[in-house]
Design a protein around this motif. Structure first.
Motif, short mmCIF file in Angstrom:
data_model
loop_
_atom_site.label_atom_id
_atom_site.label_comp_id
_atom_site.label_asym_id
_atom_site.label_seq_id
_atom_site.Cartn_x
_atom_site.Cartn_y
_atom_site.Cartn_z
N MET A 223 -8.18 -42.25 108.59
CA MET A 223 -9.41 -42.38 109.34
C MET A 223 -10.57 -42.40 108.34
O MET A 223 -10.67 -41.49 107.51
CB MET A 223 -9.60 -41.19 110.29
CG MET A 223 -8.79 -41.27 111.56
SD MET A 223 -6.99 -40.98 111.29
CE MET A 223 -6.39 -41.12 112.98
N HIS B 22 -14.87 -43.97 108.16
CA HIS B 22 -15.91 -44.72 108.86
C HIS B 22 -17.17 -44.93 108.02
O HIS B 22 -18.06 -45.68 108.43
CB HIS B 22 -16.27 -44.03 110.18
CG HIS B 22 -16.90 -42.69 109.97
ND1 HIS B 22 -16.16 -41.57 109.68
CD2 HIS B 22 -18.18 -42.29 109.98
CE1 HIS B 22 -16.97 -40.52 109.54
NE2 HIS B 22 -18.19 -40.93 109.71
N SER C 136 -13.72 -38.98 118.63
CA SER C 136 -13.56 -37.61 118.14
C SER C 136 -12.69 -36.76 119.06
O SER C 136 -12.23 -35.70 118.66
CB SER C 136 -14.93 -36.95 118.00
OG SER C 136 -15.60 -36.94 119.25
N VAL C 137 -12.45 -37.22 120.29
CA VAL C 137 -11.71 -36.41 121.25
C VAL C 137 -10.23 -36.36 120.91
O VAL C 137 -9.59 -35.31 120.94
CB VAL C 137 -11.90 -36.94 122.69
CG1 VAL C 137 -11.20 -36.02 123.69
CG2 VAL C 137 -13.37 -37.09 123.04
N THR C 138 -9.67 -37.52 120.57
CA THR C 138 -8.22 -37.62 120.43
C THR C 138 -7.78 -38.03 119.02
O THR C 138 -6.65 -38.46 118.82
CB THR C 138 -7.66 -38.64 121.45
OG1 THR C 138 -8.18 -39.94 121.13
CG2 THR C 138 -8.05 -38.28 122.86
N VAL C 139 -8.68 -37.91 118.08
CA VAL C 139 -8.39 -38.39 116.72
C VAL C 139 -7.19 -37.67 116.11
O VAL C 139 -6.38 -38.29 115.41
CB VAL C 139 -9.66 -38.29 115.84
CG1 VAL C 139 -10.18 -36.87 115.73
CG2 VAL C 139 -9.43 -38.88 114.47
N ASN C 140 -7.04 -36.40 116.38
CA ASN C 140 -5.89 -35.66 115.85
C ASN C 140 -4.59 -36.15 116.48
O ASN C 140 -3.57 -36.30 115.80
CB ASN C 140 -6.08 -34.16 116.07
CG ASN C 140 -4.99 -33.35 115.41
OD1 ASN C 140 -4.02 -32.95 116.06
ND2 ASN C 140 -5.10 -33.12 114.12
N ASP C 141 -4.64 -36.41 117.77
CA ASP C 141 -3.47 -36.95 118.46
C ASP C 141 -3.07 -38.30 117.87
O ASP C 141 -1.88 -38.60 117.72
CB ASP C 141 -3.77 -37.15 119.95
CG ASP C 141 -4.00 -35.82 120.67
OD1 ASP C 141 -3.50 -34.79 120.20
OD2 ASP C 141 -4.68 -35.84 121.71
N ALA D 281 -3.59 -39.38 114.85
CA ALA D 281 -2.99 -39.17 113.52
C ALA D 281 -1.53 -38.73 113.67
O ALA D 281 -0.63 -39.27 113.02
CB ALA D 281 -3.78 -38.13 112.74
N SER E 264 -5.10 -35.79 128.14
CA SER E 264 -6.06 -36.59 127.40
C SER E 264 -5.37 -37.28 126.23
O SER E 264 -4.53 -36.67 125.56
CB SER E 264 -7.16 -35.67 126.88
OG SER E 264 -8.01 -36.34 125.98
N THR F 86 -15.88 -42.65 121.68
CA THR F 86 -17.12 -41.88 121.48
C THR F 86 -18.03 -42.61 120.50
O THR F 86 -18.57 -42.04 119.56
CB THR F 86 -16.85 -40.44 120.97
OG1 THR F 86 -16.06 -40.50 119.77
CG2 THR F 86 -16.12 -39.61 121.99
N LEU F 87 -18.20 -43.87 120.77
CA LEU F 87 -18.99 -44.74 119.89
C LEU F 87 -20.44 -44.29 119.73
O LEU F 87 -20.99 -43.63 120.59
CB LEU F 87 -18.96 -46.16 120.42
CG LEU F 87 -19.91 -46.55 121.57
CD1 LEU F 87 -19.72 -48.02 121.88
CD2 LEU F 87 -19.72 -45.71 122.80
N ASP F 88 -21.05 -44.68 118.62
CA ASP F 88 -22.50 -44.67 118.48
C ASP F 88 -22.86 -45.81 117.52
O ASP F 88 -21.97 -46.51 117.01
CB ASP F 88 -23.04 -43.31 118.02
CG ASP F 88 -22.43 -42.83 116.72
OD1 ASP F 88 -22.05 -43.66 115.87
OD2 ASP F 88 -22.32 -41.60 116.55
#
Lengths: 264, 264, 264
Positions: free
Chosen positions: C43, C45, C24-29, C31, C191, C66-68
């Motif tokens: 994206m 899931h 979730s931190v860099t998902v926009n980057d 894309a 980042s 940022t896995l879970d």
């Protein structure tokens, strides 16, 4: 100003690891602002690892901006781990007062753990202090009272440093408040400056146990960066780019030269 | 153009609260674009609070870009709350047509609630209208038919305003379509402009019950901002920075001066 | 350099669809960088759709930043779908070595599926190769050994291409390594550059089955873009804007002109 300079330099020398459990809206901003002040961000929330990740961090930043039950549980696990390893905890109770769920979650966190620094706008902090306050979405909408009194009152009740951000930032413990006047109006019209402030406060708390001075260092540096950025911005998002750049370009003597700190 | 100007001015005067349940890719963009048009964004999805947060908002924006079962349930709770409190609902059925799950979720939302404005690309809207349409990932890949007819057909079936974004934006109700020609080709090659458009449409719907005019206002303002940004950009991401800045810098008389709106 | 040029051109000609399950931190980057190299990001899931979305993609990028548990299951479903449809899989084992959970999840992915390309920093790849390595947060903290040997060793064990990013990027298969010297120091202080590199590697893998050449193409183009960006940046975030723009502005002959590739 010497101690603010020292904290700022310590971050750049040691690159402390700042573990965030934070909202999805501004998580990238939090990561980058942490890097811009010289610290190292990490984000993790899985119940399987969050205690381990916290244990190797130098500060824990909890931000409830887009909370849900799973993430709240992550925060509890992380907070327990932080307490066990004597790692400072920063809580940003985003939107406390806007919904009863947010108020309840924030209240439980400050009642269950020793939160080192509680940071919010006047509506959020007022809500947690039991003052007359209102929050609309994530913005303070109404508050009746003396902000510095509210900060000191909550600080005393929880043995925490309490920060109220605004045009003038208030940083208080049980006995006194420090005011930071640095800043730019543009900081209030982009998303994420509140969250970024929490990351910066966490970065300072990671290197010095003088948490009041740490929060002051963070807000003063951030405010000065805002002032620098405002000189070059052509709108809110170019302002934001300049804000990050300006923070990364600050030298440690900037507190002496440009800091506007009123020590109470 | 008078009514578009008025809607634009109302947003700046009242700062309506726009509640988003949206995707993780562009959530930060949605927050900042909402601020750039003068409204106030909030994002919340916890089942414990989402009805409460919706109830204090002025519009609800649902975007299924990175949906999952938990978030879909959040959308249902929020939509119920919005209907109960007479708050307009904007749906962006991102990727409907790409997987059967997305199509089903979007279809259930438009079948269960009165969605005020449905906004998508031609592939998504075509899918929901039952036309021959194909979506690849989140992009329209194929469509056979007359876009304006499809918009009016879905608008009539659902008693909604239907927006099809593209080089020429189409905004339709059951009886007519309005076309917006403003825009820049660069808007199609960065991530998030579709999602941002939905936030802007939500911001307009929050201040005026003339939803067709509201959607038109949003897309015209956004398109003009794109035209301004294109004059200064050196690539897609500097374009994006300029796009936000340009929108924030628009004056309300811009519709008269630069609006390219064909009223049907 | 001809084959790198060709891969680069193929992406721009075919706009392959790159399915991401990422942090979730860099998902926009991720894309936007995917768009900047001419590919198309998506994206998704949700367990209900992730196999379908993977099936229509040309490459699958898995990033555990940022896995879970829910997302790890999404990755397994997607990887199975990718294997079934012969779609290349890129794994970015972010933070493997920092917590035992991350190490375990990454290990299970590389043990269960044929991962086409494994890409990490030296701490992460060292951890998966069973070398003496340490990771702090998401940064390599310690490594003892020969990076190129470690890359080839893991590549042989898993029949994968192994990429170790750093000041000098290493791309190895079982028999040889290629080195890419392009890049800028600024790429290490914002980042997301690691995540972006994985998106670019995925974009190249989507159009050519010469995966070693593909990974090389991605890292060389990204490094050159970094060099261009560094010439204009005033700080880390203006650097980031320039980085995206520079990549989008690269011509395909740039590999001949500016590529610094040592073929082993």
């Amino acid at each position: 100003m010497q101690r603010y300079t020292k904290i700022f330099e310590e971050i750049h020398a040691n690159h402390p690891l700042i573990h965030h459990i934070t909202n999805s809206v501004t998580v990238n901003d939090c990561a980058n602002i942490t890097l811009c002040i010289g610290a190292s961000p990490v984000m993790a929330h899985a119940h399987e690892e969050v205690a381990d990740m916290t244990a190797c961090a130098n500060a824990l930043v909890l931000n409830i901006g887009t909370l849900d039950a799973y993430q709240v549980e992550s925060m509890h696990i992380a907070a327990k781990s932080a307490e066990r390893h004597d790692i400072p905890i920063i809580l940003d109770p985003v939107g406390a007062g806007a919904t009863s769920y947010r108020t309840k979650v924030a209240q439980e966190l400050i009642d269950t753990y020793h939160i080192t620094i509680i940071k919010g706008n006047i509506g959020e902090i007022g809500t947690l202090a039991g003052a007359e306050a209102k929050v609309r979405g994530v913005d303070a909408a109404f508050f009746s009272g003396q902000p510095d009194q509210v900060a000191m009152q909550l600080a005393e009740a929880k043995d925490s440093i309490v920060v109220i951000t605004g045009v003038m930032d208030i940083i208080g413990d049980a006995n006194r408040v420090v005011l930071v006047e640095n800043g730019a109006i543009e900081m209030g019209i982009i998303s994420g400056t509140g969250c970024m402030a929490s990351s910066l406060i966490g970065s300072c708390a990671a290197v010095s146990s003088d948490f009041l001075a740490g929060a002051t260092t963070a807000l003063c540096a951030f405010g000065i960066a805002g002032e620098h950025a405002a000189m070059h911005a052509q709108g809110p998002i170019s302002f934001k780019t300049h804000l990050f750049d300006a923070l990364a370009n600050l030298k440690s003597d900037v507190f002496f030269k440009e800091g506007k700190i009123q020590e109470g």
